[in-house]
Design a protein around this motif. Structure first.
Motif, short mmCIF file in Angstrom:
data_model
loop_
_atom_site.label_atom_id
_atom_site.label_comp_id
_atom_site.label_asym_id
_atom_site.label_seq_id
_atom_site.Cartn_x
_atom_site.Cartn_y
_atom_site.Cartn_z
N GLU A 251 0.78 -1.40 -0.20
CA GLU A 251 -0.14 -0.01 0.55
C GLU A 251 1.07 1.27 -0.36
O GLU A 251 1.16 2.01 1.27
N THR A 252 0.90 1.83 -1.83
CA THR A 252 2.28 2.59 -1.56
C THR A 252 1.56 4.36 -2.51
O THR A 252 2.67 4.76 -2.51
N SER A 253 0.55 4.35 -2.31
CA SER A 253 -0.39 5.10 -2.63
C SER A 253 0.18 6.33 -2.47
O SER A 253 0.60 7.68 -3.20
N LEU A 254 0.34 6.78 -0.99
CA LEU A 254 0.19 8.26 -0.88
C LEU A 254 2.06 8.37 -0.58
O LEU A 254 2.65 9.01 -0.82
N SER A 255 2.65 7.14 -0.94
CA SER A 255 4.50 7.07 -1.04
C SER A 255 4.62 7.33 -2.14
O SER A 255 5.53 8.29 -2.59
N GLY A 256 3.78 7.34 -3.27
CA GLY A 256 3.96 7.27 -5.00
C GLY A 256 3.91 8.68 -5.53
O GLY A 256 4.73 8.85 -5.88
N ALA A 257 2.68 9.16 -4.69
CA ALA A 257 2.57 10.30 -4.66
C ALA A 257 3.38 11.37 -3.81
O ALA A 257 3.47 12.81 -4.79
N ALA A 258 3.96 10.91 -3.08
CA ALA A 258 5.04 12.53 -2.58
C ALA A 258 6.14 12.29 -3.40
O ALA A 258 7.21 13.11 -3.00
N GLY A 259 6.41 11.43 -4.01
CA GLY A 259 8.20 10.97 -4.84
C GLY A 259 8.91 10.70 -4.33
O GLY A 259 10.10 10.51 -4.72
N LEU A 260 8.50 8.98 -3.36
CA LEU A 260 9.22 8.43 -2.84
C LEU A 260 9.75 7.35 -3.60
O LEU A 260 8.57 7.17 -4.81
N PRO A 261 10.55 6.76 -3.83
CA PRO A 261 11.46 5.27 -4.76
C PRO A 261 10.29 4.06 -4.30
O PRO A 261 10.32 3.90 -3.76
N LEU A 262 9.88 4.42 -5.35
CA LEU A 262 9.46 2.68 -5.46
C LEU A 262 10.26 1.75 -6.30
O LEU A 262 10.44 2.05 -7.14
N GLY A 263 9.88 0.16 -5.36
CA GLY A 263 10.85 -0.66 -6.35
C GLY A 263 10.25 -1.26 -7.58
O GLY A 263 8.78 -0.76 -7.86
N ALA A 264 10.69 -2.60 -8.02
CA ALA A 264 9.69 -3.05 -9.31
C ALA A 264 8.68 -4.12 -8.92
O ALA A 264 7.56 -3.59 -9.72
N HIS A 265 8.38 -3.61 -7.20
CA HIS A 265 6.94 -4.98 -6.84
C HIS A 265 6.36 -3.76 -6.51
O HIS A 265 5.02 -4.19 -5.42
N GLY A 266 6.44 -2.10 -6.46
CA GLY A 266 5.84 -1.15 -6.05
C GLY A 266 5.73 -0.98 -4.03
O GLY A 266 5.32 -0.33 -4.00
N GLY A 267 7.09 -1.28 -3.90
CA GLY A 267 7.10 -1.80 -2.23
C GLY A 267 7.97 -0.26 -2.19
O GLY A 267 9.09 0.24 -3.46
N LEU A 268 8.48 0.86 -1.03
CA LEU A 268 9.46 1.43 -0.74
C LEU A 268 10.76 0.61 -0.11
O LEU A 268 10.79 0.01 -0.32
N LEU A 269 11.56 1.75 -1.56
CA LEU A 269 13.20 0.92 -1.39
C LEU A 269 14.11 1.79 0.23
O LEU A 269 13.49 3.48 0.24
N THR A 270 14.03 0.75 1.32
CA THR A 270 15.01 1.60 2.12
C THR A 270 16.34 0.81 1.94
O THR A 270 16.62 -0.44 1.49
N ASP A 271 17.18 1.88 2.99
CA ASP A 271 18.74 0.98 2.66
C ASP A 271 18.19 0.34 3.48
O ASP A 271 17.06 0.10 4.76
N ARG A 272 19.67 -0.41 4.98
CA ARG A 272 20.26 -1.72 5.66
C ARG A 272 19.19 -0.97 7.10
O ARG A 272 18.19 -1.30 8.12
N ALA A 273 19.30 0.77 6.70
CA ALA A 273 18.96 1.11 8.76
C ALA A 273 16.93 1.53 8.34
O ALA A 273 16.63 1.63 9.38
N MET A 274 16.64 0.77 7.15
CA MET A 274 14.93 1.49 7.49
C MET A 274 14.92 2.42 7.19
O MET A 274 13.96 2.97 6.40
N ARG A 275 15.69 3.12 6.05
CA ARG A 275 15.29 4.65 5.32
C ARG A 275 14.88 4.70 4.31
O ARG A 275 15.37 4.23 3.68
N VAL A 276 14.17 5.66 4.33
CA VAL A 276 13.40 5.08 2.68
C VAL A 276 15.26 6.27 1.86
O VAL A 276 15.72 7.81 2.10
N ARG A 277 15.41 5.41 0.76
CA ARG A 277 16.49 6.26 0.02
C ARG A 277 16.33 7.26 -0.63
O ARG A 277 15.58 7.92 -1.16
#
Length: 460
Positions: A251-277
């Motif tokens: 469920e990343t409709s909010l994140s996508g609308a905000a321009g946050l990075p999404l992966g090939a499966h539609g999920g948010l992409l983070t680093d290992r610290a779970m910070r959005v890239r």
């Protein structure tokens, strides 16, 4: 004082909030959490067993109530939906679903834990009364209300993944005639087809009608507008209730609308610290993110509460000034349908082929206990090993009591990067009530090691 804002008050979100509160007191960190539903901090994985009657009390699935969170210094706002994220101004827009009041809330740190949503393919009748997805506690309550109000006892489950087979069991337990309509030839696409066939046969033995290679094209409704069945290209199947078990998407409709990075499966992409890239003060965890697969080296989406809670712990530690990372997953999952246990970890054959790995496979049949000990139950173990190195790539297990949790041994081996040869020497516990002298997983490892050495037999 800084402020942490959390969107989504289930496993990842409230684990993050609770851990951050442990790290920092209320006079140093203000925590505001938004949840659009009626419940917080509950076990979504337990919903099928609540629907099926094994868990009789809904509140047993709730780990911590909103009042308990508030008593710990977390401003949890229920029935409040975040409708916009504004990263540039570091704020979120929220709507109180009861009063209609709208307002903005600023943040210094933002945690996105919006979870996943059930797949609802666009087709006639998909939103008719009596058609249910099952992802949240609200969804489970709505389904139970339908089941309790039904006069008929026919159910159709669309899809045969984890949710589909678990809901088929729940409906059987409630006395329904259950038909499972699946797009693929076999249930449990998380298994290879030969292992899925074992699940198919067992489900039919439980009285469930299995329909494979059939894609639902419409939900049929009666004159009252309620569901009366489902249609495929070749047939119609009557139903008084339809449960969608087609899977979930982040469920990343909010994140996508905000321009946050999404992966090939539609999920948010983070680093290992779970910070959005690319965003220093935005974090994400749970079913809305993609994670690193330690076996394939690629990002994947896995919706499991175990990962969500770990993500939350990592995020809360980092927000609180500590240091933590989430290294990745190997894809371990277990399930059951009545007394049949299903487990997998690592790669399937098609996964290995997709990433260019050459492999050997073995399948062995054994028992959960020494064959002479009462209660010994059959199980089938399938194992994949990399052709040249012998590195374990994946394990699938289908069997009766005592089968599923054996997959944990393979999960540890995968995480450690051990070979099947090394696996054969593992010092596992043995006594006749628990295992044959050679545990079924080790029997498979021995055969896989021999196959790797000879480089003969089936290859990918």
């Amino acid at each position: 004082m800084s402020r942490l804002v959390v969107i989504g008050a289930d496993a990842a979100g409230m684990s993050a909030a609770s851990q951050a509160r442990r790290m920092l007191p209320a006079d140093r960190l203000d925590i505001v959490a938004f949840e659009r539903g009626h419940f917080a901090s509950y076990s979504a994985c337990g919903i099928p067993y609540w629907v099926g009657g094994q868990v009789t009390d809904r509140d047993a699935l709730i780990a911590r109530t909103p009042q308990e969170h508030r008593a710990r210094g977390i401003d949890l706002r229920m029935r409040t939906e975040v409708t916009e994220i504004d990263p540039a101004r570091q704020r979120v827009h929220a709507v109180d679903l009861e009063s209609g009041r709208e307002y903005w809330t600023s943040y210094d740190h933002l945690v996105i834990a919006t979870g996943a949503r059930p797949v609802r393919p666009p087709m006639p009748g998909i939103d008719a009364p009596g058609v249910h997805g099952v992802q949240s506690l609200d969804d489970g309550q709505a389904l139970l209300d339908t089941l309790d109000g039904n006069r008929g006892r026919r159910a159709v489950v669309v899809g045969a993944g984890y949710i589909g087979v678990e809901m088929a069991e729940a409906l059987i337990n409630r006395g329904y005639e259950v038909t499972v309509v699946n797009r693929g030839p076999e249930p449990m696409a998380t298994l290879d087809p030969d292992m899925g066939r074992l699940v198919h046969t067992a489900m039919e033995g439980l009285g469930i009608t299995m329909v494979g290679d059939a894609e639902v094209s419409a939900i049929l409704t009666g004159e009252d507008g309620r569901v009366r069945g489902v249609a495929t290209k070749d047939a119609e199947y009557p139903a008084d209730v339809v449960v969608l078990g087609i899977g979930v998407r982040p469920e990343t409709s909010l994140s996508g609308a905000a321009g946050l990075p999404l992966g090939a499966h539609g999920g948010l992409l983070t680093d290992r610290a779970m910070r959005v890239r690319g965003h220093e003060n935005i974090w994400a965890g749970g079913d809305c993110v993609e994670v690193l697969d330690l076996v394939s080296g690629q990002e994947r989406h896995i919706a499991l509460g175990t990962h969500a809670n770990k993500h939350g712990q990592v995020i809360g530690t980092n927000v609180g000034g500590g240091y933590a990372t989430f290294p990745g997953v190997v894809g371990t999952a277990v399930s059951k349908v009545c007394d049949l246990e299903i487990a997998r970890t690592g790669l399937r054959e098609k996964d290995a082929r997709r990433v260019g790995l050459k492999f050997e496979t073995v399948t062995v049949e054994s028992t959960s206990r020494a064959g002479y000990y009462p209660g010994a139950a059959p199980m089938t173990v399938k194992m994949l090993a990399e052709r040249r190195t012998g590195r374990l790539l994946g394990v699938q297990i289908v069997g009766r009591e005592g089968a599923a949790k054996r997959v944990d041994v393979a999960a540890v081996v995968l995480t450690a990067g051990l070979t099947v040869e090394q696996m054969t020497a593992l010092d596992l516990g043995y006594a006749p009530p628990f295992s044959p002298v050679w545990d079924p997983v080790l029997v498979a490892a021995r055969k896989a090691a021999a196959k790797v050495r000879s480089r003969t037999g089936h290859t990918g």
